[in-house]
Design a protein around this motif. Structure first.
Motif, PDB file in Angstrom:
ATOM      1  N   GLN A   1       0.816  -1.211   0.000  1.00 43.57           N
ATOM      2  CA  GLN A   1       0.000   0.000   0.000  1.00 43.57           C
ATOM      3  C   GLN A   1       0.850   1.261   0.000  1.00 43.57           C
ATOM      4  OE1 GLN A   1      -0.786   2.379   2.581  1.00 43.57           O
ATOM      5  NE2 GLN A   1      -2.666   3.225   1.705  1.00 43.57           N
ATOM      6  N   SER A   2       1.974   1.205   0.722  1.00 40.14           N
ATOM      7  CA  SER A   2       2.787   2.409   0.898  1.00 40.14           C
ATOM      8  C   SER A   2       3.959   2.501  -0.064  1.00 40.14           C
ATOM      9  CB  SER A   2       3.330   2.453   2.332  1.00 40.14           C
ATOM     10  OG  SER A   2       4.298   1.430   2.526  1.00 40.14           O
ATOM     11  N   GLY A   3       4.359   1.364  -0.640  1.00 46.29           N
ATOM     12  CA  GLY A   3       5.571   1.352  -1.448  1.00 46.29           C
ATOM     13  C   GLY A   3       6.834   1.314  -0.607  1.00 46.29           C
ATOM     14  N   GLY A   4       6.685   1.189   0.709  1.00 40.38           N
ATOM     15  CA  GLY A   4       7.835   1.137   1.611  1.00 40.38           C
ATOM     16  C   GLY A   4       8.097  -0.263   2.111  1.00 40.38           C
ATOM     17  N   ALA A   5       8.603  -0.356   3.323  1.00 36.50           N
ATOM     18  CA  ALA A   5       8.954  -1.649   3.903  1.00 36.50           C
ATOM     19  C   ALA A   5       7.738  -2.290   4.566  1.00 36.50           C
ATOM     20  CB  ALA A   5      10.061  -1.456   4.944  1.00 36.50           C
ATOM     21  N   PRO A   6       7.741  -3.620   4.724  1.00 37.31           N
ATOM     22  CA  PRO A   6       6.684  -4.264   5.516  1.00 37.31           C
ATOM     23  C   PRO A   6       6.645  -3.679   6.925  1.00 37.31           C
ATOM     24  CG  PRO A   6       8.000  -5.908   4.345  1.00 37.31           C
ATOM     25  CD  PRO A   6       8.721  -4.595   4.197  1.00 37.31           C
ATOM     26  N   ALA A   7       5.472  -3.680   7.533  1.00 39.66           N
ATOM     27  CA  ALA A   7       5.317  -3.092   8.862  1.00 39.66           C
ATOM     28  C   ALA A   7       4.242  -3.846   9.628  1.00 39.66           C
ATOM     29  CB  ALA A   7       4.949  -1.616   8.764  1.00 39.66           C
ATOM     30  N   TYR A   8       4.332  -3.765  10.948  1.00 41.91           N
ATOM     31  CA  TYR A   8       3.319  -4.364  11.806  1.00 41.91           C
ATOM     32  C   TYR A   8       2.284  -3.322  12.217  1.00 41.91           C
ATOM     33  CZ  TYR A   8       6.863  -8.037  12.477  1.00 41.91           C
ATOM     34  OH  TYR A   8       7.783  -9.019  12.291  1.00 41.91           O
ATOM     35  N   VAL A   9       1.030  -3.730  12.329  1.00 43.35           N
ATOM     36  CA  VAL A   9       0.026  -2.882  12.957  1.00 43.35           C
ATOM     37  C   VAL A   9       0.484  -2.631  14.395  1.00 43.35           C
ATOM     38  CG1 VAL A   9      -2.392  -2.700  13.653  1.00 43.35           C
ATOM     39  CG2 VAL A   9      -1.793  -3.923  11.556  1.00 43.35           C
ATOM     40  N   PRO A  10       0.585  -1.380  14.846  1.00 46.96           N
ATOM     41  CA  PRO A  10       1.120  -1.117  16.184  1.00 46.96           C
ATOM     42  C   PRO A  10       0.099  -1.333  17.299  1.00 46.96           C
ATOM     43  CG  PRO A  10       0.703   0.947  15.071  1.00 46.96           C
ATOM     44  CD  PRO A  10       0.407  -0.128  14.073  1.00 46.96           C
ATOM     45  N   THR A  11      -0.575  -2.454  17.223  1.00 44.52           N
ATOM     46  CA  THR A  11      -1.450  -2.937  18.290  1.00 44.52           C
ATOM     47  C   THR A  11      -1.462  -4.445  18.142  1.00 44.52           C
ATOM     48  OG1 THR A  11      -3.629  -2.696  19.319  1.00 44.52           O
ATOM     49  CG2 THR A  11      -3.569  -2.818  16.926  1.00 44.52           C
ATOM     50  N   LEU A  12      -1.802  -5.157  19.216  1.00 44.50           N
ATOM     51  CA  LEU A  12      -1.741  -6.621  19.179  1.00 44.50           C
ATOM     52  C   LEU A  12      -2.993  -7.173  18.504  1.00 44.50           C
ATOM     53  CD1 LEU A  12      -0.227  -7.248  22.720  1.00 44.50           C
ATOM     54  CD2 LEU A  12       0.953  -7.314  20.509  1.00 44.50           C
TER      55      LEU A  12
END
Length: 389
Positions: free
Chosen positions: A163-174
Motif C-alpha cells: 500500500q505504501s511502497g515502503g517496507a513491511p510493517a506491523y500494525v502497532p497494536t496486538l
C-alpha cells in the motif's frame, strides 16, 4: 467459591464459571469478555504470575497496564502446575466449572493429564476451549506463535508495503491476539448456548494463524476467490497509496468520500461540479471501483490546498464523513467517550488514580456494569482453596 459481587443488574453469563489457564493477551482478552458478560472467571497463575503483569507502565510491581486492561473482573488463584499437588488440586476443582480454557501447547496439556479427553472424562459437560498458534492438523502444529509472527505469516505486514511502497510493517497494536481472543469468546458463547439447549459439552479449538488468515483474506482474497482466478488478489480500495490520512496545508485529516451522494456533495462544496459531470470515474460505484488510484489521488491533491479546519468545517456541512487525525492521548478527553462513560476512574490501593476502560457489556438499563479491578497475584487463592469442590 465466593463469587465476585455484582454492583449492577444481572448479566447474561451470571452463574457461569470459567477456569482460566490463559496468559499474555489472546486468552485473557477472551476470558475478560466472558467476565464482562457476568461469568465468574478464576485465573490460574504460576507462583510468579502471568508474564504480562510486567508489561507497560505500572505503579505497583506485577500490575502493569497491559495486564490491568485484560484481566478485570477475574479472581487470581496461584497453583504450581509443575507439581503433582498443583495438578491434583486443579483436577479436583474442574467439575465445579462450566468452561475450561487454556493457551498452553496441547502436548504440554497432555503431559499434565489436562488434555481434552482427560478433562472431559472428569467433567463430560464442560466446554473445553483450546487456544493455539496453529491448528493441530497442519505442519506448523505445536510452534510458538506471537502477534508479530502471525502478522508476518498472514500477509498483513506485507500489505503495508504494497500500500505504501515502503517496507513491511506491523500494525502497532496486538491485532492478532485481540482478534483471536474475540473469536474465541464468541465461539465459547456459542458452545455455552448449545450446551444449554442439549446438555452436552464440547471442545472448541481456535488458532491464531487460521483466524487471522481468514480475517485478512476476507478483504484480500480478491480474484483468487474464483477458479480459474478472476483477477489479482487484494482489494484495490484498501491498497491504493492514496488511502491514508490526507495532508492539508497545516496537518492531516481523515476523509471518506464513498458513495454517489458523497462524491456529488464534495464537488458541489468545492465548486467543481463540472469536473464531476465530465469524468465518469467519479459518478458510479462500479466506475470508482476500477479507478481508486485516480479518484483518491484527486482528493489528495485538492485537500492539500487548504487548512485542516477549513476542510473539516466544509466537509461536515456537506455531510461527508471526516475527522481530525487523533493521537491516542486525545482519546482521554474525547467528548464522545466521556459522554458515554467510557473511562471508569477510581482510586487504586496505592493512592494513584486508576483509569479503567469500562466493561464491554452494558445492561439495557441506565445502570452501568462495574467490574472488579484486575487481581493481584494469588489474591483469591485462600478463599478458592478453602471452597468445597
Amino acid at each position: 467459591m465466593k463469587p465476585i459481587p455484582e454492583t449492577s443488574p444481572r448479566r447474561p453469563l451470571s452463574g457461569v464459571r470459567v477456569l482460566d489457564l490463559t496468559s499474555v493477551i489472546m486468552g485473557p482478552v477472551c476470558t475478560q469478555i466472558l467476565a464482562d458478560y457476568g461469568a465468574e472467571v478464576v485465573k490460574v497463575e504460576p507462583p510468579e504470575g502471568d508474564v504480562m503483569r510486567h508489561a507497560g507502565a505500572k505503579t505497583r510491581p506485577q500490575m502493569g497496564a497491559m495486564f490491568l486492561h485484560a484481566n478485570e473482573g477475574k479472581q487470581s488463584l496461584v497453583l504450581d502446575l509443575k507439581t503433582e499437588e498443583g495438578v491434583a488440586t486443579l483436577r479436583r476443582m474442574l467439575p465445579a466449572f462450566d468452561v475450561f480454557i487454556h493457551n498452553v501447547r496441547p502436548q504440554a496439556m497432555q503431559r499434565l493429564g489436562l488434555g481434552e479427553a482427560a478433562v472431559r472424562a472428569l467433567h463430560p459437560g464442560v466446554v473445553y476451549v483450546e487456544l493455539t498458534g496453529y491448528a493441530e492438523s497442519g505442519p506448523y502444529a505445536g510452534r510458538a506463535a506471537f502477534d508479530d509472527i502471525i502478522q508476518a505469516q498472514t500477509g498483513l505486514a506485507d500489505l503495508f508495503a504494497r500500500q505504501s511502497g515502503g517496507a513491511p510493517a506491523y500494525v502497532p497494536t496486538l491485532i492478532a491476539d485481540r482478534v483471536t481472543g474475540l473469536t474465541a469468546a464468541h465461539a465459547t458463547l456459542a458452545a455455552l448456548y448449545r450446551r444449554r439447549e442439549t446438555g452436552e459439552g464440547e471442545c472448541i479449538r481456535v488458532s491464531m494463524f487460521e483466524t487471522m488468515a481468514a480475517f485478512v483474506l476476507a478483504d484480500h482474497l480478491g480474484g483468487a476467490s474464483f477458479e480459474p482466478p478472476a483477477g489479482s488478489m487484494g482489494y484495490s480500495r484498501l491498497l491504493t497509496p492514496h488511502r491514508r490520512p490526507y495532508r492539508t496545508l497545516d496537518g492531516y485529516i481523515s476523509v471518506v468520500v464513498y458513495n454517489d451522494k458523497h462524491w456529488r456533495s464534495f464537488f458541489q462544496a468545492t465548486d467543481a461540479l463540472a469536473v464531476f459531470e465530465a469524468d465518469a470515474r467519479f459518478q458510479t460505484a462500479a466506475a470508482r471501483a476500477d479507478s481508486y488510484d485516480q479518484i483518491y489521488g484527486y482528493l489528495s491533491d485538492v485537500l492539500a490546498t487548504r487548512s485542516s479546519d477549513y476542510w473539516l468545517a466544509l466537509l461536515d456541512a456537506a455531510d461527508i464523513p471526516c475527522c481530525p487525525v487523533n493521537r491516542v492521548e486525545d482519546l482521554l478527553q474525547d467528548p464522545q467517550l466521556r459522554a458515554v462513560g467510557f473511562f471508569d476512574e477510581s482510586s487504586a490501593s496505592d493512592g494513584h488514580q486508576l483509569r479503567r476502560i469500562a466493561p464491554r457489556y452494558r445492561a439495557p438499563t441506565a445502570q452501568p456494569v462495574t467490574a472488579a479491578p484486575s487481581p493481584q497475584v494469588g489474591q483469591h487463592t485462600d478463599d478458592l482453596l478453602t471452597a468445597s469442590f
